[in-house]
Design a protein around this motif. Structure first.
Motif, PDB file in Angstrom:
ATOM      1  N   UNK A  72      26.562  85.606  47.644  1.00  0.00           N
ATOM      2  CA  UNK A  72      26.687  87.355  47.508  1.00  0.00           C
ATOM      3  C   UNK A  72      27.485  87.843  47.467  1.00  0.00           C
ATOM      4  N   UNK A  73      28.231  87.612  48.654  1.00  0.00           N
ATOM      5  CA  UNK A  73      29.547  89.137  48.603  1.00  0.00           C
ATOM      6  C   UNK A  73      28.222  89.690  49.274  1.00  0.00           C
ATOM      7  N   UNK A  74      27.215  89.423  50.597  1.00  0.00           N
ATOM      8  CA  UNK A  74      27.213  90.636  51.988  1.00  0.00           C
ATOM      9  C   UNK A  74      26.959  90.715  53.233  1.00  0.00           C
ATOM     10  N   UNK A  75      27.444  91.834  53.359  1.00  0.00           N
ATOM     11  CA  UNK A  75      28.106  92.514  54.825  1.00  0.00           C
ATOM     12  C   UNK A  75      26.586  91.635  55.595  1.00  0.00           C
ATOM     13  N   UNK A  76      27.886  91.582  56.623  1.00  0.00           N
ATOM     14  CA  UNK A  76      26.052  91.129  57.583  1.00  0.00           C
ATOM     15  C   UNK A  76      24.627  92.546  57.605  1.00  0.00           C
ATOM     16  N   UNK A  77      25.275  93.626  57.353  1.00  0.00           N
ATOM     17  CA  UNK A  77      24.299  94.757  57.704  1.00  0.00           C
ATOM     18  C   UNK A  77      23.494  94.461  56.313  1.00  0.00           C
ATOM     19  N   UNK A  78      23.807  94.426  55.107  1.00  0.00           N
ATOM     20  CA  UNK A  78      23.274  93.793  53.677  1.00  0.00           C
ATOM     21  C   UNK A  78      22.599  92.718  53.543  1.00  0.00           C
ATOM     22  N   UNK A  79      23.129  91.692  54.601  1.00  0.00           N
ATOM     23  CA  UNK A  79      22.538  90.299  54.847  1.00  0.00           C
ATOM     24  C   UNK A  79      20.996  90.003  55.308  1.00  0.00           C
ATOM     25  N   UNK A  80      21.298  91.129  56.933  1.00  0.00           N
ATOM     26  CA  UNK A  80      19.975  91.497  57.488  1.00  0.00           C
ATOM     27  C   UNK A  80      18.864  92.353  56.784  1.00  0.00           C
ATOM     28  N   UNK A  81      19.362  92.992  55.936  1.00  0.00           N
ATOM     29  CA  UNK A  81      18.292  93.678  55.101  1.00  0.00           C
ATOM     30  C   UNK A  81      17.906  92.582  54.281  1.00  0.00           C
TER      31      UNK A  81
ATOM     32  N   UNK B 155      32.430  87.169  60.539  1.00  0.00           N
ATOM     33  CA  UNK B 155      31.217  87.427  58.975  1.00  0.00           C
ATOM     34  C   UNK B 155      32.855  87.327  58.184  1.00  0.00           C
ATOM     35  N   UNK B 156      33.498  87.602  58.955  1.00  0.00           N
ATOM     36  CA  UNK B 156      35.209  87.436  57.323  1.00  0.00           C
ATOM     37  C   UNK B 156      35.247  86.744  57.658  1.00  0.00           C
ATOM     38  N   UNK B 157      35.185  85.687  58.481  1.00  0.00           N
ATOM     39  CA  UNK B 157      36.601  84.048  57.734  1.00  0.00           C
ATOM     40  C   UNK B 157      35.042  83.558  56.996  1.00  0.00           C
ATOM     41  N   UNK B 158      33.585  83.789  57.735  1.00  0.00           N
ATOM     42  CA  UNK B 158      32.638  83.765  56.390  1.00  0.00           C
ATOM     43  C   UNK B 158      33.286  83.845  54.660  1.00  0.00           C
ATOM     44  N   UNK B 159      33.203  84.788  55.117  1.00  0.00           N
ATOM     45  CA  UNK B 159      33.921  85.297  53.169  1.00  0.00           C
ATOM     46  C   UNK B 159      34.586  84.616  53.139  1.00  0.00           C
ATOM     47  N   UNK B 160      35.751  84.964  53.721  1.00  0.00           N
ATOM     48  CA  UNK B 160      36.839  84.048  52.850  1.00  0.00           C
ATOM     49  C   UNK B 160      36.437  82.274  52.268  1.00  0.00           C
ATOM     50  N   UNK B 161      35.853  81.491  53.357  1.00  0.00           N
ATOM     51  CA  UNK B 161      35.408  80.106  53.425  1.00  0.00           C
ATOM     52  C   UNK B 161      34.884  80.329  51.611  1.00  0.00           C
TER      53      UNK B 161
END
Length: 318
Positions: A288-297, A264-270
Motif C-alpha cells: 500500500x505504501x500508506x503512512x501511519x495516518x493513512x493506514x489509520x484512516x 513506520x519507516x523501517x516497516x516500509x523499508x522492509x
C-alpha cells in the motif's frame, strides 16, 4: 517561582526522554502475532527480520491466537507504551470484531496506535467443477433459479464477509457452510460437497489452473497480478464493490510519536526488500505504501463498511 520550577521540570523530563528515543531500541522487541503459524505469521517474520537487522535488536515473534485476534491484540493494548511490544494482526481484528463480538476486551480505536497497513489482499470467488456456471453472471442467474451453498473459513472470516457483502449487493440468498479454516472449505468445494467459496487468490488460483475449480471473479478493486484474466466483481456489473483485507502493524496507544515514525519507516523499508517483495508476489499481496495516518484512516473506513455488512447479514461470532 512555581512557573520557573515547572519549566525546569519540563526541561529535565525532555532531557531524559530525548536520549531514550534516540537510543531506541535498546533491547529486544516483542511482536505479538494474532494467529498460529500461517500466512500472517510468515509475512510478519519476513518484515520484522528486516527491521531487526536494520535496528540491531531482535524482534521476537510471539504467536497469541484466539477470539479472532482479540487475545493477542488485548495483550498489546494493555502493554507499556514504550515501543517494546508490537502487534501484527489481521485487519479484521480491528475492523470486523467490534461489530462481530458483543463485548470487546479493548477499544481498537483508542487503545492501539496504527503504525502501518503494509499490504492488502483480495478474495477470489470459485465454484466446483460440476456447478453449471462459468462466469459471475451465470453464477448469479443459477443462484436465482436453484438454492446454492457457499463455504467459508468460519463465521466472520474474510471469506464469509466477502460472500455476505456480495449476496447483499446481488440480492441473493445462499446457505452458509462454515469451516474451521479456509483450506478445508476449498477442499469440499472441489469435491462438490459445497457449491462455492470466496478465498484468498493463492488458495484458489492454483486449483483453478489445474481444472479443480472455476474462478469467476476477484473481490478487490483491481485484478490480481497472479490471475490478470479473472475480472473483478465490480467490473461484472457491481460498481463500487470492493472487499479487501489487510495486515496491520500497531503499538499500544501513547507510544511516543518518534518511535511510531521510526517503526513506520523501517516497516516500509522492509517492504522494499527482495525477501518481502518475493513473498508479496507469491501470496498475491498488494503493497500500500500508506503512512501511519493513512493506514489509520483505512482502518476506520473498513470498520464502518464491515459494520454495515455484519448488521445487514446478522453475522455473529458464534
Amino acid at each position: 517561582m512555581n512557573k520557573w520550577m515547572g519549566a525546569l521540570a519540563a526541561l529535565a523530563a525532555l532531557a531524559v526522554a530525548t536520549p531514550a528515543l534516540a537510543d531506541y531500541p535498546e533491547k529486544p522487541v516483542r511482536v505479538i502475532v494474532t494467529t498460529v503459524p500461517g500466512p500472517l505469521d510468515a509475512f510478519a517474520r519476513a518484515v520484522v527480520k528486516q527491521m531487526s537487522e536494520k535496528l540491531k535488536q531482535p524482534f521476537i515473534i510471539d504467536n497469541r491466537a484466539g477470539a479472532g485476534g482479540n487475545v493477542g491484540a488485548d495483550m498489546v493494548a494493555k502493554a507499556p507504551a514504550d515501543g517494546y511490544t508490537l502487534l501484527f494482526a489481521l485487519d479484521t481484528t480491528l475492523t470486523v470484531n467490534p461489530s462481530l463480538y458483543d463485548k470487546m476486551p479493548f477499544d481498537g480505536s483508542k487503545d492501539l496506535a496504527i503504525i502501518s497497513v503494509p499490504v492488502t489482499y483480495s478474495q477470489m470467488l470459485a465454484v466446483g467443477p460440476n456447478v453449471k456456471a462459468n462466469s459471475l453472471p451465470e453464477f448469479v442467474q443459477l443462484a436465482k433459479t436453484q438454492h446454492l451453498s457457499y463455504a467459508s473459513g468460519g463465521n466472520g472470516s474474510p471469506s464469509h464477509l466477502t460472500m455476505a457483502a456480495f449476496l447483499a449487493n446481488a440480492g441473493l440468498d445462499m446457505t452458509h457452510v462454515p469451516y474451521k479454516g479456509t483450506g478445508a472449505s476449498v477442499v469440499d468445494v472441489m469435491g462438490g460437497q459445497v457449491d462455492s467459496v470466496f478465498a484468498v487468490v493463492s488458495g484458489i488460483w492454483p486449483q483453478a489452473k489445474a481444472g479443480k475449480l472455476k474462478a469467476l471473479a476477484v473481490s478487490g478493486n483491481a485484478r490480481s497480478p497472479s490471475a490478470p484474466d479473472v475480472p473483478t466483481v465490480a467490473e461484472l456489473g457491481y460498481p463500487g464493490f470492493n472487499a479487501s483485507f489487510a495486515y496491520v502493524l500497531a503499538a499500544p496507544a501513547g507510544t511516543p510519536k518518534e518511535i511510531l515514525q521510526l517503526l513506520a519507516r523501517e516497516a516500509q523499508a522492509a517492504m522494499n526488500s527482495k525477501e518481502v517483495m518475493d513473498l508479496d508476489r507469491q501470496a498475491d499481496y498488494t503493497p500500500t505504501g500508506l503512512s501511519p495516518e493513512a493506514s489509520a484512516a483505512w482502518i476506520r473506513d473498513m470498520r464502518k463498511r464491515w459494520a454495515e455488512v455484519i448488521t445487514k447479514a446478522k453475522i455473529t461470532a458464534n
